[in-house]
Scaffold this motif. Structure first.
Motif, mmCIF file in Angstrom:
data_model
loop_
_atom_site.group_PDB
_atom_site.id
_atom_site.type_symbol
_atom_site.label_atom_id
_atom_site.label_comp_id
_atom_site.label_asym_id
_atom_site.label_seq_id
_atom_site.Cartn_x
_atom_site.Cartn_y
_atom_site.Cartn_z
ATOM 1 N N VAL A 1 0.821 -1.084 0.184
ATOM 2 C CA VAL A 1 -0.229 0.119 -0.129
ATOM 3 C C VAL A 1 0.732 1.437 -0.294
ATOM 4 C CG1 VAL A 1 -1.750 0.914 1.850
ATOM 5 C CG2 VAL A 1 -1.863 -1.241 1.136
ATOM 6 N N ASN A 2 0.581 2.061 -1.201
ATOM 7 C CA ASN A 2 1.302 3.365 -1.059
ATOM 8 C C ASN A 2 1.186 4.259 -0.315
ATOM 9 O OD1 ASN A 2 3.967 2.534 -1.616
ATOM 10 N ND2 ASN A 2 3.996 2.801 -3.310
ATOM 11 N N TRP A 3 1.128 5.563 0.388
ATOM 12 C CA TRP A 3 -0.166 6.529 0.625
ATOM 13 C C TRP A 3 0.964 7.585 0.230
ATOM 14 C CZ3 TRP A 3 -3.922 6.684 3.192
ATOM 15 C CH2 TRP A 3 -4.596 5.917 4.707
ATOM 16 N N GLY A 4 -0.062 8.380 -0.846
ATOM 17 C CA GLY A 4 0.271 9.937 -1.823
ATOM 18 C C GLY A 4 0.443 11.160 -0.766
ATOM 19 N N GLU A 5 0.799 12.064 -1.497
ATOM 20 C CA GLU A 5 0.569 12.930 -0.765
ATOM 21 C C GLU A 5 -0.895 14.046 -0.654
ATOM 22 O OE1 GLU A 5 2.458 15.410 0.794
ATOM 23 O OE2 GLU A 5 3.997 13.507 1.092
ATOM 24 N N ALA A 6 -1.332 14.217 0.105
ATOM 25 C CA ALA A 6 -3.053 14.962 0.240
ATOM 26 C C ALA A 6 -3.261 16.540 -0.358
ATOM 27 C CB ALA A 6 -3.642 15.324 1.997
ATOM 28 N N LEU A 7 -3.714 16.403 -1.339
ATOM 29 C CA LEU A 7 -4.521 17.455 -1.844
ATOM 30 C C LEU A 7 -5.472 18.062 -1.131
ATOM 31 C CD1 LEU A 7 -4.647 15.733 -5.616
ATOM 32 C CD2 LEU A 7 -1.981 16.917 -4.434
ATOM 33 N N ALA A 8 -5.112 19.950 -1.134
ATOM 34 C CA ALA A 8 -5.803 21.146 -0.552
ATOM 35 C C ALA A 8 -7.230 20.851 -1.805
ATOM 36 C CB ALA A 8 -5.371 21.820 -0.188
ATOM 37 N N TYR A 9 -8.210 21.364 -1.119
ATOM 38 C CA TYR A 9 -9.804 21.511 -2.108
ATOM 39 C C TYR A 9 -10.568 22.265 -1.753
ATOM 40 C CZ TYR A 9 -14.084 19.190 -4.573
ATOM 41 O OH TYR A 9 -14.892 19.326 -5.702
ATOM 42 N N ASP A 10 -9.972 23.459 -2.323
ATOM 43 C CA ASP A 10 -10.843 24.513 -2.387
ATOM 44 C C ASP A 10 -11.699 24.948 -3.235
ATOM 45 O OD1 ASP A 10 -9.938 25.959 -3.785
ATOM 46 O OD2 ASP A 10 -8.036 26.509 -2.186
ATOM 47 N N THR A 11 -11.932 26.347 -2.832
ATOM 48 C CA THR A 11 -13.330 27.246 -3.693
ATOM 49 C C THR A 11 -13.188 27.551 -4.950
ATOM 50 O OG1 THR A 11 -13.843 28.978 -2.599
ATOM 51 C CG2 THR A 11 -14.509 27.521 -1.898
ATOM 52 N N ALA A 12 -11.895 26.900 -4.684
ATOM 53 C CA ALA A 12 -11.051 27.576 -6.613
ATOM 54 C C ALA A 12 -10.266 26.190 -7.034
ATOM 55 C CB ALA A 12 -10.045 28.669 -5.916
ATOM 56 N N THR A 13 -10.872 24.822 -6.525
ATOM 57 C CA THR A 13 -10.782 23.771 -7.215
ATOM 58 C C THR A 13 -11.521 23.210 -8.378
ATOM 59 O OG1 THR A 13 -9.565 23.304 -5.354
ATOM 60 C CG2 THR A 13 -9.524 21.447 -6.683
ATOM 61 N N ASP A 14 -11.300 22.927 -9.770
ATOM 62 C CA ASP A 14 -12.294 22.079 -10.347
ATOM 63 C C ASP A 14 -11.987 21.117 -10.308
ATOM 64 O OD1 ASP A 14 -12.552 20.559 -13.036
ATOM 65 O OD2 ASP A 14 -13.208 22.801 -13.779
ATOM 66 N N ARG A 15 -13.593 20.506 -8.991
ATOM 67 C CA ARG A 15 -13.363 18.974 -9.074
ATOM 68 C C ARG A 15 -12.859 18.185 -10.629
ATOM 69 N NH1 ARG A 15 -18.319 15.357 -10.239
ATOM 70 N NH2 ARG A 15 -19.231 17.955 -11.386
ATOM 71 N N LYS A 16 -13.268 18.113 -12.131
ATOM 72 C CA LYS A 16 -12.877 17.694 -12.370
ATOM 73 C C LYS A 16 -11.311 17.255 -12.961
ATOM 74 C CE LYS A 16 -17.300 16.986 -15.645
ATOM 75 N NZ LYS A 16 -17.625 16.850 -16.600
ATOM 76 N N VAL A 17 -10.538 18.625 -12.492
ATOM 77 C CA VAL A 17 -8.951 18.058 -12.671
ATOM 78 C C VAL A 17 -8.330 17.568 -11.757
ATOM 79 C CG1 VAL A 17 -7.936 20.387 -12.147
ATOM 80 C CG2 VAL A 17 -9.213 20.644 -14.296
ATOM 81 N N LEU A 18 -9.244 17.899 -10.350
ATOM 82 C CA LEU A 18 -8.745 17.305 -9.299
ATOM 83 C C LEU A 18 -8.544 15.476 -9.349
ATOM 84 C CD1 LEU A 18 -7.538 17.414 -6.115
ATOM 85 C CD2 LEU A 18 -10.070 17.907 -5.655
ATOM 86 N N THR A 19 -9.521 15.650 -10.021
ATOM 87 C CA THR A 19 -9.804 13.885 -10.333
ATOM 88 C C THR A 19 -9.039 13.717 -10.990
ATOM 89 O OG1 THR A 19 -12.418 13.899 -10.183
ATOM 90 C CG2 THR A 19 -11.174 12.383 -11.425
ATOM 91 N N ARG A 20 -8.800 14.123 -12.119
ATOM 92 C CA ARG A 20 -7.472 13.481 -13.405
ATOM 93 C C ARG A 20 -6.146 13.589 -12.429
ATOM 94 N NH1 ARG A 20 -10.494 16.663 -16.759
ATOM 95 N NH2 ARG A 20 -8.886 18.980 -16.713
ATOM 96 N N LYS A 21 -6.430 14.667 -11.310
ATOM 97 C CA LYS A 21 -4.542 14.324 -11.307
ATOM 98 C C LYS A 21 -4.458 13.239 -9.790
ATOM 99 C CE LYS A 21 -1.670 16.335 -8.508
ATOM 100 N NZ LYS A 21 -0.059 15.672 -9.235
ATOM 101 N N LEU A 22 -5.884 13.448 -9.059
ATOM 102 C CA LEU A 22 -5.548 11.762 -8.242
ATOM 103 C C LEU A 22 -5.753 10.760 -9.234
ATOM 104 C CD1 LEU A 22 -8.697 12.566 -6.274
ATOM 105 C CD2 LEU A 22 -6.736 12.841 -5.527
ATOM 106 N N GLU A 23 -6.338 10.416 -10.245
ATOM 107 C CA GLU A 23 -5.979 9.381 -11.249
ATOM 108 C C GLU A 23 -4.647 8.869 -11.677
ATOM 109 O OE1 GLU A 23 -7.135 8.155 -15.425
ATOM 110 O OE2 GLU A 23 -8.788 8.503 -14.863
ATOM 111 N N GLY A 24 -3.635 10.018 -12.091
ATOM 112 C CA GLY A 24 -2.265 10.264 -12.547
ATOM 113 C C GLY A 24 -1.536 9.518 -11.148
#
Length: 265
Positions: A223-246
């Motif tokens: 199991v590999n834990w990655g770095e947590a990403l901040a999610y604020d009101t300026a974050t695009d949900r779909k962009v964040l999803t692609r980032k998490l997938e990558g």
């Protein structure tokens, strides 16, 4: 081989027998034990069924925290549930499964009705409430199990729960990628052929797959834990999803079986 599976099932049953009513009471009365008892249970189950877990990185301390992982098998629940107090976001069918459904409810899972999109808002609100309460929630980003070799595209709909957890304020929520890979069975590397025995794909019946896993040799998973990403009101949900997938794909590719020499890192 089936005798081995039967013995392991009996052992898990004997373990669960006193813990089920205790966990029910803990959930009913909101005891702190309700978070820690499932971790103890999952670790004992892994020892009984012969699964060794090696961990790189650690769960983020920031809250609210939504963890997003890849999904290979029903075994993922036991592996990830052994790491820390977590609650899962699972498909609604899980709630009706014998025994597993009971355990999922006792771990305070939230169930998604995937064929009823109009209920996504209700589910998102329920997840957000738990995140705001300080619970770490785990979402399988693919929405279904993969073949254990390839990671499927991530779905973005439920990431809205992390935004809602902020309650409209300026303080961000956090989303953490996590990857797991099954790397050895019986001391031998798991190739495509052996992975079919571990991965629970599509419409494969649960019972025979369960027997196959429990009757077979020990399994090693990383199991590999990655770095947590901040999610604020300026974050695009779909962009964040692609980032998490990558990030999850990269974490899965970087898995090093060497840490299996130690139980947890």
């Amino acid at each position: 081989m089936r005798l081995k599976a039967l013995c392991r099932i009996v052992a898990v049953g004997l373990l669960a027998l006193p813990l089920i009513p205790l966990q029910w009471l803990a959930v009913r009365w909101n005891w702190r034990l309700a978070r820690g008892l499932p971790v103890f249970f999952h670790r004992c189950v892994l020892a009984i069924i012969g699964v060794k877990v090696a961990v790189t990185g650690r769960e983020a301390r920031e809250r609210p925290l939504l963890i997003v992982a890849n999904h290979v098998s029903w075994l993922d629940i036991v592996v990830l549930g052994s790491l820390a107090p977590l609650s899962f976001i699972a498909k609604s069918e899980v709630a009706g499964w014998p025994v597993i459904g009971l355990f999922a409810r006792l771990q305070r899972s939230i169930f998604i009705e995937r064929d009823r999109r109009h209920k996504t808002g209700e589910v998102t609100a329920a997840i957000a409430a738990r995140l705001r309460a300080g619970d770490a929630m785990l979402l399988f980003g693919e929405g279904t199990t993969s073949d254990g070799i390839h990671i499927l595209p991530f779905r973005s709909a439920l990431l809205g729960a992390a935004r809602e957890a902020m309650g409209g304020g300026d303080t961000p929520a956090f989303v953490q990628p996590l990857a797991l890979r099954y790397v050895r069975r019986g001391g031998l590397p798991i190739g495509r052929g052996a992975m079919k025995e571990v991965a629970w794909i599509g419409d494969v019946d649960l019972a025979p797959h369960l027997i196959g896993v429990l009757s077979g040799p020990p399994i090693d998973v990383v199991v590999n834990w990655g770095e947590a990403l901040a999610y604020d009101t300026a974050t695009d949900r779909k962009v964040l999803t692609r980032k998490l997938e990558g990030d999850v794909r990269a974490l899965a590719r970087s898995v090093d079986p060497a840490p299996l020499a130690r139980r947890r890192g």
